[in-house]
Motif scaffolding. Structure first.
Motif, short mmCIF file in Angstrom:
data_model
loop_
_atom_site.label_atom_id
_atom_site.label_comp_id
_atom_site.label_asym_id
_atom_site.label_seq_id
_atom_site.Cartn_x
_atom_site.Cartn_y
_atom_site.Cartn_z
N PHE A 114 0.59 -0.67 -0.03
CA PHE A 114 -0.11 0.75 0.22
C PHE A 114 0.85 0.76 0.12
CE2 PHE A 114 -1.59 3.71 2.60
CZ PHE A 114 -2.75 3.53 1.72
N ASP A 115 0.33 2.18 -0.86
CA ASP A 115 1.73 3.31 -1.29
C ASP A 115 0.26 4.62 -0.68
OD1 ASP A 115 2.63 5.48 -1.89
OD2 ASP A 115 2.28 5.86 -3.54
N SER A 116 -0.37 4.71 -0.58
CA SER A 116 -1.29 5.84 0.01
C SER A 116 -2.77 5.65 -0.98
CB SER A 116 -0.49 7.07 -0.40
OG SER A 116 -0.54 8.19 -1.71
N ALA A 117 -3.46 6.76 -0.05
CA ALA A 117 -5.18 6.80 0.00
C ALA A 117 -5.77 8.04 -0.35
CB ALA A 117 -6.10 6.34 0.54
N GLY A 118 -6.77 8.46 -0.92
CA GLY A 118 -7.17 9.80 -0.53
C GLY A 118 -8.84 9.31 -1.04
N SER A 134 4.02 7.32 -5.65
CA SER A 134 5.01 7.15 -5.55
C SER A 134 5.16 5.29 -5.57
CB SER A 134 5.24 7.56 -4.53
OG SER A 134 4.83 6.76 -3.19
N GLY A 135 6.25 5.09 -5.81
CA GLY A 135 6.73 3.77 -5.88
C GLY A 135 7.47 3.63 -7.30
N THR A 136 8.14 2.13 -7.67
CA THR A 136 8.07 1.82 -8.98
C THR A 136 7.20 1.26 -10.12
OG1 THR A 136 9.23 -0.25 -8.09
CG2 THR A 136 11.08 1.81 -8.37
N ASN A 137 6.62 -0.61 -9.16
CA ASN A 137 5.33 -0.71 -9.84
C ASN A 137 4.35 -0.90 -9.81
OD1 ASN A 137 7.01 -2.09 -11.61
ND2 ASN A 137 8.05 -3.38 -10.06
N ARG A 138 3.62 0.71 -10.26
CA ARG A 138 2.74 1.08 -9.75
C ARG A 138 1.51 0.98 -10.26
NH1 ARG A 138 6.34 5.01 -11.42
NH2 ARG A 138 5.46 5.56 -12.70
N PRO A 189 1.00 4.91 -13.19
CA PRO A 189 0.43 6.68 -12.78
C PRO A 189 0.90 7.54 -12.59
CG PRO A 189 -0.28 5.27 -11.16
CD PRO A 189 0.59 4.60 -12.46
N PRO A 190 1.84 8.39 -13.62
CA PRO A 190 2.84 9.21 -12.60
C PRO A 190 2.64 9.36 -11.09
CG PRO A 190 0.41 10.66 -13.54
CD PRO A 190 0.38 9.18 -13.92
N SER A 191 4.02 9.34 -11.26
CA SER A 191 4.26 9.56 -9.46
C SER A 191 4.10 11.25 -9.20
CB SER A 191 6.14 9.52 -9.82
OG SER A 191 6.44 8.40 -9.67
N GLY A 192 3.68 11.54 -7.72
CA GLY A 192 3.55 12.60 -7.13
C GLY A 192 2.28 13.01 -6.92
N GLY A 193 1.70 13.80 -6.76
CA GLY A 193 0.07 14.69 -6.77
C GLY A 193 -0.26 14.47 -8.18
N LEU A 215 -0.75 2.16 -4.84
CA LEU A 215 -0.01 0.14 -4.95
C LEU A 215 1.42 0.27 -5.49
CD1 LEU A 215 -3.20 -1.16 -4.96
CD2 LEU A 215 -2.06 -0.59 -3.28
N ASP A 216 2.06 -0.10 -4.46
CA ASP A 216 3.53 0.12 -5.63
C ASP A 216 3.42 -1.51 -5.46
OD1 ASP A 216 6.24 0.21 -6.59
OD2 ASP A 216 7.11 0.36 -4.40
#
Length: 316
Positions: A114-118, A134-138, A189-193, A215-216
């Motif tokens: 798990f990376d983050s949620a909104g 964030s991450g590599t395999n997003r 998806p692109p990294s960042g916000g 997710l990563d």
């Protein structure tokens, strides 16, 4: 040491020689010798029984191979001696039980994490929020619940930074037409916000709720298993994904006419948006659980009402 004791038994003029072997102790350990002093050699079979000759023959006695009139030979065959209460000379090995194998170890470098949620809610026909990635395999998974008195004719579109997402499921709460939720996803998806935007057209919306999970570690060519959906009514909303793989992660979403209270263990709640109780889908939530390598149930306690659930495994 070994001691031989001769006992003379006189019956019908027969002299019998019986050799008794004693236990020898060496360095505190005893060895039972019944085979002429060779522990590595099998013991001889017991002598056969024979009738003693003579005019006043008595009971049968063990035959030692010695003539009744001759003295016993100097090297008489050994007669097996068994000590009362002693155990067999065969070494005893304690039984062992095979260990039950556990689940295979999961390599953290190849597991989905798990990376983050909104999330957000709105009482209009549009909705947006910011999702960190964030991450590599997003992988990005998005859910939007449409609460409408009548959802006939409703069309929902969702984008990530202006790019359209791939639709995955749409399920109506309790299979009615007073609201539903839809799930979408995007590989890499692109990294960042990222800005997630939702828009409904073709119907009157009472409430929009939704959210997303980043997710990563997801497989970039085939990241998703088969989606499972369920709908019903009551205070427990649930769906079960079968045949999960170790290293994956199951993501679940629920929409409900009443408020969503909590995700059931072992799931971890990722967001909850309680908006309105005027329709069949004015509230929604999300949760995740690590794939157990078998069936995984995503469940929530909800206020009794119409509900719908989507559950999907993200694979490494």
């Amino acid at each position: 040491m070994i001691t031989t004791v001769d006992r003379l038994h006189r019956r019908a003029g027969v002299r019998v020689s019986v050799a008794l072997a004693a236990l020898a102790a060496t360095a505190g350990a005893a060895t039972l010798v019944t085979n002429g002093g060779r522990p590595d050699r099998p013991s001889p079979a017991p002598p056969s029984l024979a009738a003693a000759a003579g005019p006043d023959s008595g009971p049968l006695v063990p035959s030692t191979g010695v003539s009744a009139s001759a003295p016993p030979p100097s090297a008489s065959p050994s007669v097996p001696v068994v000590a009362s209460g002693s155990s067999s000379a065969v070494p005893h090995t304690a039984p062992t039980s095979a260990a039950t194998p556990g689940p295979p170890a999961v390599n953290a470098a190849t597991a989905v994490t798990f990376d983050s949620a909104g999330s957000a809610r709105s009482n209009g026909s549009s909705l947006s929020w910011t999702q960190g990635v964030s991450g590599t395999n997003r992988l990005l998974v998005v859910e939007v619940a449409v609460g409408a008195i009548s959802d006939t004719g409703c069309t929902l579109s969702v984008s990530d930074n202006g790019a359209g997402l791939t639709p995955l499921t749409t399920v109506h709460d309790d299979n009615q037409h007073a609201g539903y939720h839809s799930v979408f996803y995007r590989v890499a998806p692109p990294s960042g916000g990222n800005t997630i935007s939702a828009q409904v057209t073709g119907c009157t919306v009472d409430e929009l709720t939704g959210g997303s999970i980043s997710l990563d570690g997801a497989d970039q060519s085939a990241p998703l298993g088969s989606a499972v959906t369920a709908e019903g009514s009551g205070s427990n909303a649930a769906a079960t994904v079968g045949g999960t793989r170790f290293g994956g992660m199951v993501v679940g979403f629920v929409s409900n006419g009443g408020s969503v209270d909590s995700a059931s263990p072992p799931s971890t709640s990722r967001y909850t948006q309680n908006g309105s109780v005027n329709t069949g889908a004015g509230n929604s939530a999300a949760a995740t659980v690590a794939s157990p390598g078998g069936p995984a149930t995503m469940a929530w306690s909800v206020q009794p009402d119409w509900w719908a659930v989507t559950a999907i495994e993200v694979r490494a």
